[in-house]
Design a protein around this motif. Structure first.
Motif, PDB file in Angstrom:
ATOM      1  N   SER A 304       0.815  -1.226   0.000  1.00  0.00           N
ATOM      2  CA  SER A 304       0.000   0.000   0.000  1.00  0.00           C
ATOM      3  C   SER A 304       0.843   1.267   0.000  1.00  0.00           C
ATOM      4  O   SER A 304       0.306   2.374  -0.136  1.00  0.00           O
ATOM      5  CB  SER A 304      -0.933   0.020   1.219  1.00  0.00           C
ATOM      6  N   VAL A 305       2.156   1.127   0.175  1.00  0.00           N
ATOM      7  CA  VAL A 305       3.033   2.294   0.267  1.00  0.00           C
ATOM      8  C   VAL A 305       3.251   2.909  -1.114  1.00  0.00           C
ATOM      9  O   VAL A 305       3.572   2.218  -2.081  1.00  0.00           O
ATOM     10  CB  VAL A 305       4.391   1.908   0.887  1.00  0.00           C
ATOM     11  N   GLN A 306       3.044   4.227  -1.185  1.00  0.00           N
ATOM     12  CA  GLN A 306       3.333   4.991  -2.402  1.00  0.00           C
ATOM     13  C   GLN A 306       4.061   6.271  -1.997  1.00  0.00           C
ATOM     14  O   GLN A 306       3.602   6.988  -1.095  1.00  0.00           O
ATOM     15  CB  GLN A 306       2.054   5.332  -3.170  1.00  0.00           C
ATOM     16  N   ASP A 307       5.184   6.521  -2.652  1.00  0.00           N
ATOM     17  CA  ASP A 307       5.997   7.708  -2.344  1.00  0.00           C
ATOM     18  C   ASP A 307       6.398   7.757  -0.871  1.00  0.00           C
ATOM     19  O   ASP A 307       6.433   8.824  -0.248  1.00  0.00           O
ATOM     20  CB  ASP A 307       5.240   8.995  -2.714  1.00  0.00           C
ATOM     21  N   GLY A 308       6.631   6.572  -0.292  1.00  0.00           N
ATOM     22  CA  GLY A 308       7.162   6.507   1.060  1.00  0.00           C
ATOM     23  C   GLY A 308       6.130   6.507   2.160  1.00  0.00           C
ATOM     24  O   GLY A 308       6.488   6.408   3.347  1.00  0.00           O
ATOM     25  N   HIS A 309       4.838   6.622   1.830  1.00  0.00           N
ATOM     26  CA  HIS A 309       3.807   6.608   2.867  1.00  0.00           C
ATOM     27  C   HIS A 309       2.509   6.003   2.313  1.00  0.00           C
ATOM     28  O   HIS A 309       2.385   5.774   1.108  1.00  0.00           O
ATOM     29  CB  HIS A 309       3.538   8.019   3.420  1.00  0.00           C
ATOM     30  N   ILE A 310       1.569   5.762   3.210  1.00  0.00           N
ATOM     31  CA  ILE A 310       0.254   5.236   2.825  1.00  0.00           C
ATOM     32  C   ILE A 310      -0.745   6.388   2.881  1.00  0.00           C
ATOM     33  O   ILE A 310      -0.859   7.073   3.902  1.00  0.00           O
ATOM     34  CB  ILE A 310      -0.182   4.098   3.764  1.00  0.00           C
ATOM     35  N   SER A 311      -1.448   6.597   1.791  1.00  0.00           N
ATOM     36  CA  SER A 311      -2.426   7.683   1.699  1.00  0.00           C
ATOM     37  C   SER A 311      -3.838   7.094   1.676  1.00  0.00           C
ATOM     38  O   SER A 311      -4.122   6.205   0.870  1.00  0.00           O
ATOM     39  CB  SER A 311      -2.183   8.505   0.438  1.00  0.00           C
ATOM     40  N   VAL A 312      -4.687   7.600   2.549  1.00  0.00           N
ATOM     41  CA  VAL A 312      -6.083   7.159   2.602  1.00  0.00           C
ATOM     42  C   VAL A 312      -6.981   8.385   2.461  1.00  0.00           C
ATOM     43  O   VAL A 312      -6.820   9.363   3.211  1.00  0.00           O
ATOM     44  CB  VAL A 312      -6.399   6.431   3.924  1.00  0.00           C
ATOM     45  N   VAL A 313      -7.908   8.334   1.512  1.00  0.00           N
ATOM     46  CA  VAL A 313      -8.831   9.452   1.285  1.00  0.00           C
ATOM     47  C   VAL A 313     -10.239   9.030   1.690  1.00  0.00           C
ATOM     48  O   VAL A 313     -10.736   7.995   1.240  1.00  0.00           O
ATOM     49  CB  VAL A 313      -8.821   9.895  -0.195  1.00  0.00           C
ATOM     50  N   CYS A 314     -10.888   9.824   2.534  1.00  0.00           N
ATOM     51  CA  CYS A 314     -12.269   9.546   2.936  1.00  0.00           C
ATOM     52  C   CYS A 314     -13.191   9.827   1.757  1.00  0.00           C
ATOM     53  O   CYS A 314     -13.173  10.925   1.185  1.00  0.00           O
ATOM     54  CB  CYS A 314     -12.664  10.407   4.133  1.00  0.00           C
ATOM     55  N   GLU A 315     -13.985   8.838   1.371  1.00  0.00           N
ATOM     56  CA  GLU A 315     -14.896   9.018   0.238  1.00  0.00           C
ATOM     57  C   GLU A 315     -15.972  10.054   0.534  1.00  0.00           C
ATOM     58  O   GLU A 315     -16.503  10.693  -0.378  1.00  0.00           O
ATOM     59  CB  GLU A 315     -15.554   7.683  -0.116  1.00  0.00           C
ATOM     60  N   PHE A 316     -16.318  10.231   1.801  1.00  0.00           N
ATOM     61  CA  PHE A 316     -17.387  11.169   2.156  1.00  0.00           C
ATOM     62  C   PHE A 316     -16.912  12.622   2.116  1.00  0.00           C
ATOM     63  O   PHE A 316     -17.545  13.464   1.485  1.00  0.00           O
ATOM     64  CB  PHE A 316     -17.926  10.851   3.551  1.00  0.00           C
ATOM     65  N   CYS A 317     -15.831  12.918   2.811  1.00  0.00           N
ATOM     66  CA  CYS A 317     -15.432  14.325   2.959  1.00  0.00           C
ATOM     67  C   CYS A 317     -14.169  14.684   2.189  1.00  0.00           C
ATOM     68  O   CYS A 317     -13.719  15.837   2.237  1.00  0.00           O
ATOM     69  CB  CYS A 317     -15.253  14.686   4.431  1.00  0.00           C
ATOM     70  N   SER A 318     -13.563  13.699   1.510  1.00  0.00           N
ATOM     71  CA  SER A 318     -12.369  13.915   0.687  1.00  0.00           C
ATOM     72  C   SER A 318     -11.134  14.305   1.493  1.00  0.00           C
ATOM     73  O   SER A 318     -10.144  14.773   0.915  1.00  0.00           O
ATOM     74  CB  SER A 318     -12.632  14.984  -0.391  1.00  0.00           C
ATOM     75  N   THR A 319     -11.163  14.132   2.808  1.00  0.00           N
ATOM     76  CA  THR A 319      -9.977  14.404   3.619  1.00  0.00           C
ATOM     77  C   THR A 319      -8.923  13.317   3.378  1.00  0.00           C
ATOM     78  O   THR A 319      -9.254  12.128   3.332  1.00  0.00           O
ATOM     79  CB  THR A 319     -10.338  14.434   5.115  1.00  0.00           C
ATOM     80  N   THR A 320      -7.671  13.736   3.213  1.00  0.00           N
ATOM     81  CA  THR A 320      -6.574  12.800   2.984  1.00  0.00           C
ATOM     82  C   THR A 320      -5.785  12.604   4.275  1.00  0.00           C
ATOM     83  O   THR A 320      -5.387  13.578   4.926  1.00  0.00           O
ATOM     84  CB  THR A 320      -5.626  13.312   1.889  1.00  0.00           C
TER      85      THR A 320
END
Length: 330
Positions: A304-320
């Motif tokens: 799941s690591v991309q560019d050195g970290h794991i990024s998760v985006v909330c589908e509801f509010c788009s917060t990363t």
């Protein structure tokens, strides 16, 4: 208008993003009315949906707010569609006492084809599928879910089918969505979303007056009385009155919930109760997502690591949310 204002007296009008419960005792009906403004702008603005999708999601939000504010406990109401149309999923959830979030998922290519062909009605966008109502009372309580097939020309007709089949409560729903263009002090054009909604239910003190027949008419014993709530004079009058509501009245800020209710039911006397505030608040958090990711294996975390970290985006509010692999592996 002057007579109307005098009759309304010193009511503190609810305004936008507040749900107004009401009761008309003379007709044995209860319900809620709402107009949404800033809440819709907040939710729809962060996603930049195509207009057809935004209108559909705005209707879903309005429906969920109307129904969610009836919850008598600390819990959550989730309303969603799932179908085979260009708009695959529309979901809104209401967390008591008044937090709302929502999002839609769609196929861009199929949506573009549908729009080019003028197929943008709710049934054409959603296709064949289901409308689900889920009530979540918390971690230690069993979830309740009611599901109906999506039948009808609009979301409110689909929801009425649910109440007729699952809840067996005579119910009328009205939903309307509008787009407004205004200009600020600098002369810049601003786009705003508005919606309005009304739910009316027949809830007489005598339950036998609203209960549908236990058996279809053809199977009933000879001489048995087959009562249909739609035959009740009070309910018939309530339906006729609500049927006069126009879409622009539901969303017009110059009308408002209280004035609309007065126009409909003043001859019978309508009682309004303190309004419920609703707000654009997502329940996501870094802690909740960390709990989910902590269940991943070391291999899944690495993948799941991309560019050195794991990024998760909330589908509801788009917060990363960004997570370092080491903190999850620990």
């Amino acid at each position: 208008m002057d007579t109307e204002l005098r009759s309304l007296g010193d009511i503190d009008f609810a305004g936008d993003d507040r749900v107004v419960p009401f009761q008309v005792g003379a007709l044995d009906i209860r319900g809620r009315a709402v107009q949404l403004g800033p809440l819709l702008d907040g939710i729809l603005g962060r996603h930049d949906y195509p207009v057809a999708v935004a209108r559909l999601l705005a209707e879903m939000i309005t429906l969920t707010v109307l129904l969610g504010t009836s919850l008598k406990f600390e819990g959550k109401l989730i309303v969603q569609t799932k179908g085979d149309g260009p708009v695959e999923l529309v979901v809104a959830d209401f967390t008591a006492p008044g937090d709302v979030r929502a999002y839609a998922r769609f196929d861009e290519e199929r949506l573009a084809e549908a729009e080019a062909a003028g197929r943008t009605s709710p049934t054409e966008l959603l296709g064949t599928g289901i409308l689900a109502f889920t009530i979540d009372q918390g971690e230690y309580m069993q979830r309740y879910q009611g599901i109906v097939e999506m039948k009808g020309e609009s979301l409110h007709e689909m929801a009425e089918t649910y109440f007729r089949q699952s809840e067996q409560i005579p119910t009328i729903l009205k939903l309307a969505v509008a787009e407004l263009l205004t200009r600020d002090e600098d002369g810049q054009s601003r786009h705003h979303w508005r919606s309005g909604g009304l739910v009316v239910q027949f809830l007489p003190d005598a339950p036998e007056r609203m209960r549908g027949a236990d058996l279809p008419g053809g199977d009933a014993p000879e001489g048995a009385e087959d009562h249909n709530p739609d035959d009740d004079d009070f309910w018939s009058e309530a339906k006729a009155l609500v049927g006069t509501v126009k879409a622009d009245e539901l969303s017009d800020p110059e009308v408002g919930a209280e004035r609309l209710l007065y126009r409909l039911f003043h001859e019978h006397g309508v009682r309004v109760y303190p309004a419920h505030d609703v707000a654009d608040n997502c329940s996501c958090s870094r802690e909740k997502l960390a709990d989910v990711l902590s269940g991943f294996s070391a291999e899944e975390i690495t993948d799941s690591v991309q560019d050195g970290h794991i990024s998760v985006v909330c589908e509801f509010c788009s917060t990363t949310y960004l997570f370092e692999p080491d903190e999850l592996k620990a």
